[in-house]
Scaffold this motif. Structure first.
Motif, short mmCIF file in Angstrom:
data_model
loop_
_atom_site.label_atom_id
_atom_site.label_comp_id
_atom_site.label_asym_id
_atom_site.label_seq_id
_atom_site.Cartn_x
_atom_site.Cartn_y
_atom_site.Cartn_z
N SER A 79 0.92 -1.24 -0.15
CA SER A 79 -0.13 -0.21 -0.07
C SER A 79 0.75 1.23 -0.20
N ASP A 80 0.28 2.41 0.08
CA ASP A 80 1.01 3.85 -0.04
C ASP A 80 1.96 3.67 1.30
N ALA A 81 3.17 4.09 1.31
CA ALA A 81 4.28 3.98 2.13
C ALA A 81 5.31 4.88 1.88
N ASN A 82 6.21 5.18 2.87
CA ASN A 82 7.54 6.03 2.81
C ASN A 82 8.55 5.37 3.54
N GLY A 83 9.47 5.80 3.49
CA GLY A 83 10.60 5.53 4.47
C GLY A 83 11.89 6.09 4.02
N THR A 84 12.93 5.36 4.67
CA THR A 84 14.40 5.89 4.39
C THR A 84 15.20 4.58 4.09
N TYR A 85 15.92 4.86 3.25
CA TYR A 85 16.73 3.71 2.59
C TYR A 85 18.26 3.91 2.85
N PHE A 86 18.98 3.09 3.45
CA PHE A 86 20.61 3.59 3.40
C PHE A 86 21.23 2.83 2.44
N TYR A 87 21.76 3.33 1.59
CA TYR A 87 22.46 3.15 0.68
C TYR A 87 24.03 3.13 0.98
N ASP A 88 24.50 1.60 1.30
CA ASP A 88 25.93 1.54 1.55
C ASP A 88 26.88 1.24 0.41
N PHE A 89 27.58 2.47 0.38
CA PHE A 89 28.58 2.52 -0.74
C PHE A 89 29.42 1.42 -0.87
N ALA A 90 30.09 0.90 0.32
CA ALA A 90 31.06 -0.08 0.49
C ALA A 90 30.51 -1.50 -0.34
N ALA A 91 29.03 -1.53 -0.15
CA ALA A 91 28.55 -2.63 -0.55
C ALA A 91 27.91 -2.64 -1.94
N THR A 92 28.22 -1.63 -2.82
CA THR A 92 27.67 -1.51 -4.11
C THR A 92 28.47 -2.24 -5.08
N ALA A 93 27.81 -2.58 -6.36
CA ALA A 93 28.34 -3.36 -7.17
C ALA A 93 28.92 -2.64 -8.24
N LEU A 94 28.74 -1.13 -8.17
CA LEU A 94 29.39 -0.39 -9.03
C LEU A 94 30.90 -0.18 -8.75
N ALA A 95 31.56 -0.10 -9.98
CA ALA A 95 32.86 0.15 -10.00
C ALA A 95 33.13 1.66 -9.77
N LEU A 96 32.87 2.13 -8.51
CA LEU A 96 33.25 3.57 -8.37
C LEU A 96 34.43 4.00 -7.87
N GLY A 97 34.91 5.12 -8.64
CA GLY A 97 36.20 5.67 -8.39
C GLY A 97 36.02 7.20 -8.14
N ASN A 98 37.27 8.04 -7.96
CA ASN A 98 37.23 9.47 -7.73
C ASN A 98 36.50 9.98 -8.59
N GLY A 99 35.64 11.04 -8.30
CA GLY A 99 34.89 11.93 -9.16
C GLY A 99 34.04 11.18 -9.98
N ASP A 100 33.69 9.85 -9.61
CA ASP A 100 32.52 9.27 -10.67
C ASP A 100 31.18 9.79 -9.85
N VAL A 101 30.15 9.61 -10.73
CA VAL A 101 28.91 9.99 -10.65
C VAL A 101 28.00 8.79 -10.53
N ALA A 102 27.05 8.53 -9.68
CA ALA A 102 26.03 7.44 -9.68
C ALA A 102 24.75 7.78 -9.79
N GLU A 103 23.83 7.41 -10.58
CA GLU A 103 22.68 7.65 -10.77
C GLU A 103 21.52 6.58 -10.35
N PHE A 104 20.40 7.10 -9.72
CA PHE A 104 19.38 6.17 -9.29
C PHE A 104 18.10 6.29 -9.83
N THR A 105 17.42 5.56 -10.13
CA THR A 105 16.01 5.61 -10.55
C THR A 105 15.09 4.52 -9.65
N ILE A 106 13.81 4.58 -9.51
CA ILE A 106 12.89 3.83 -8.83
C ILE A 106 11.81 3.30 -9.79
N THR A 107 11.76 2.00 -9.71
CA THR A 107 10.44 1.34 -10.36
C THR A 107 9.52 0.58 -9.45
N VAL A 108 8.46 0.18 -9.84
CA VAL A 108 7.52 -0.49 -9.15
C VAL A 108 7.09 -1.75 -9.86
#
Length: 462
Positions: A88-117
């Motif tokens: 049902s309708d809801a809201n909350g807070t999600y903690f995104y743990d950078f250390a656990a990401t599968a993205l190969a992030l480096g200095n100066g990189d940008v990450a984008e997020f989107t939401i789907t249902v």
């Protein structure tokens, strides 16, 4: 040196039909990212989300992420960040743990997020979100501020954390930058707090500024002070990254001389430059007038400046030249003038030059641009003794390759003789501007302003 700015852009958009799966029919619903900190530490970030208008049936809200460099979404880049269950309708807070990401992030990189249902495979979706569907952004700041801390002036050769003070009221100060050594195009969260600690009471630090800050920490030892007293700071930026703790005075036992009042004058009480004036007077580096005043708001002549710098250089009247050294013959400086020896010595040391036409112009007022130029010359020429020869700001921090503080001056022209000295004086914390955008280099310097600049220029760095 790696710096922070590991920048992450959070986008949120609902693409219901676009993220449909063969195993689940798309359902109505509206999802959004409702809040994201502007900056976040390297550890992770809290993302606030909300869903409304959801139809009956089992529904999942999914967050997806990808590295930014591509111009448009690529299926192979899109990776699942989180699956949030809901019916049902809801809201909350999600903690995104950078250390656990599968993205190969480096200095100066940008990450984008989107939401789907109700879509559990971003890479398998027939159509990916449009690149202009940004709903929120954050910059990830991974490094703590770079700083320098300074102790009050002292002629002692001991390291500065072991320096007693000359009298009971003094300024501990420092400069810090959250973007030290990095171009302005690199993101940073800005300076946050010095977090000062002391075993006694102290005046609060100066207000913070974006990206950089100067700490002015004026303390007065109470008459009953005894035993070890320690002053320390632990700067942090606005993202919460904290530097190691740095000590000014590390467990140094109070000496009785440190409880004595500093020299005083009848016209300095409550003045903005009072601490610097009284402290330097206690060191016999500056003096007032016969009537007991100092004249903090009166101006300073070029001859007086030459005198004050050479006193700091360890000279007294008996040790000054009695005739003009080669290259320092000025037609407006006679041997009978009280300032002659001081002017000749300052010229011979390379600190002060003439104004052209064989003149020194000893009685003309010294400007703010000229005083920082003299300080620059002291560092370039190399001090030969006295307080100028200690491990102080004027011959160490002043010449750091990158200033700690920066400003866009509207009245300091490129190529002006004082341009580089102004950058170094302000950048090292020795001099302040007259506003956020003006240095007023052609404005006469006051005796109080000079005392403040000299105090900081002679402050111990190591």
């Amino acid at each position: 040196m790696n710096k922070k700015i590991f920048t992450f852009l959070l986008l949120a958009v609902f693409m219901l039909a676009q993220f449909s799966m063969a195993s689940a029919a798309t359902v109505a619903g509206d999802a959004s990212i409702t809040a994201i900190p502007t900056f976040a530490q390297a550890t992770g970030i809290d993302v606030d989300w909300a869903v409304s208008g959801m139809a009956a049936g089992t529904k999942n809200v999914l967050m997806w992420a990808r590295e930014f460099p591509a111009a448009a979404y690529s299926m192979t880049e899109c990776q699942l960040v989180a699956t949030i269950n809901g019916t049902s309708d809801a809201n909350g807070t999600y903690f995104y743990d950078f250390a656990a990401t599968a993205l190969a992030l480096g200095n100066g990189d940008v990450a984008e997020f989107t939401i789907t249902v109700d879509s559990d495979n971003c890479a398998g979706a027939p159509t990916l979100p449009a690149a202009d569907s940004v709903m929120g952004s954050t910059t990830v700041d991974t490094a703590f501020p770079t700083l320098a801390i300074l102790n009050p002036p002292s002629l002692s050769g001991a390291i500065f954390i072991s320096q007693p003070v000359a009298c009971n009221t003094f300024e501990m100060w420092g400069v810090a930058s959250d973007h030290y050594g990095f171009p302005s195009t690199v993101g940073y969260s800005g300076f946050g707090d010095w977090n000062p600690q002391v075993t006694g009471t102290f005046a609060p630090p100066a207000p913070i500024t974006a990206g950089e800050s100067l700490l002015s920490w004026v303390n007065t030892f109470p008459a009953t002070a005894s035993g070890p007293w320690t002053f320390s700071v632990q700067p942090e930026d606005s993202a919460g990254n904290m530097s190691p703790s740095w000590g000014y005075r590390v467990s140094l036992v109070i000496d009785p001389t440190e409880l004595e009042d500093c020299a005083t004058f009848t016209d300095t009480s409550g003045h903005a430059d009072e601490t610097y004036i009284r402290y330097l007077a206690d060191l016999d580096l500056i003096s007032g007038f016969a009537d007991g005043t100092f004249g903090p708001d009166t101006t300073l002549t070029r001859a007086e400046a030459a005198t004050l710098f050479e006193i700091s250089n360890g000279y007294d009247v008996a040790s000054l030249p009695t005739s003009a050294p080669a290259g320092c013959e000025f037609t407006d400086v006679a041997a009978s003038d009280w300032f002659a020896g001081w002017v000749w010595q300052a010229c011979d040391d390379g600190y002060m030059n003439g104004v052209g036409g064989g003149l020194f112009d000893p009685n003309n007022l010294l400007t703010r641009g000229q005083i920082v130029t003299i300080m620059n010359n002291v560092g370039l020429a190399g001090p030969s003794g006295g307080y100028l020869n200690t491990a102080n700001v004027i011959n160490t921090l002043w010449f750091f390759p990158t200033p700690f503080r920066t400003a866009a001056w509207t009245d300091v022209s490129i190529g002006a003789f004082y341009a580089e000295p102004v950058v170094r004086a302000y950048g090292s914390g020795v001099a302040d501007g007259t506003s956020d955008t003006t240095f007023s280099p052609d404005q006469p310097v006051t005796r109080g302003e000079f005392a403040k600049m000299l105090y900081r220029a002679l402050s111990r760095y190591v």
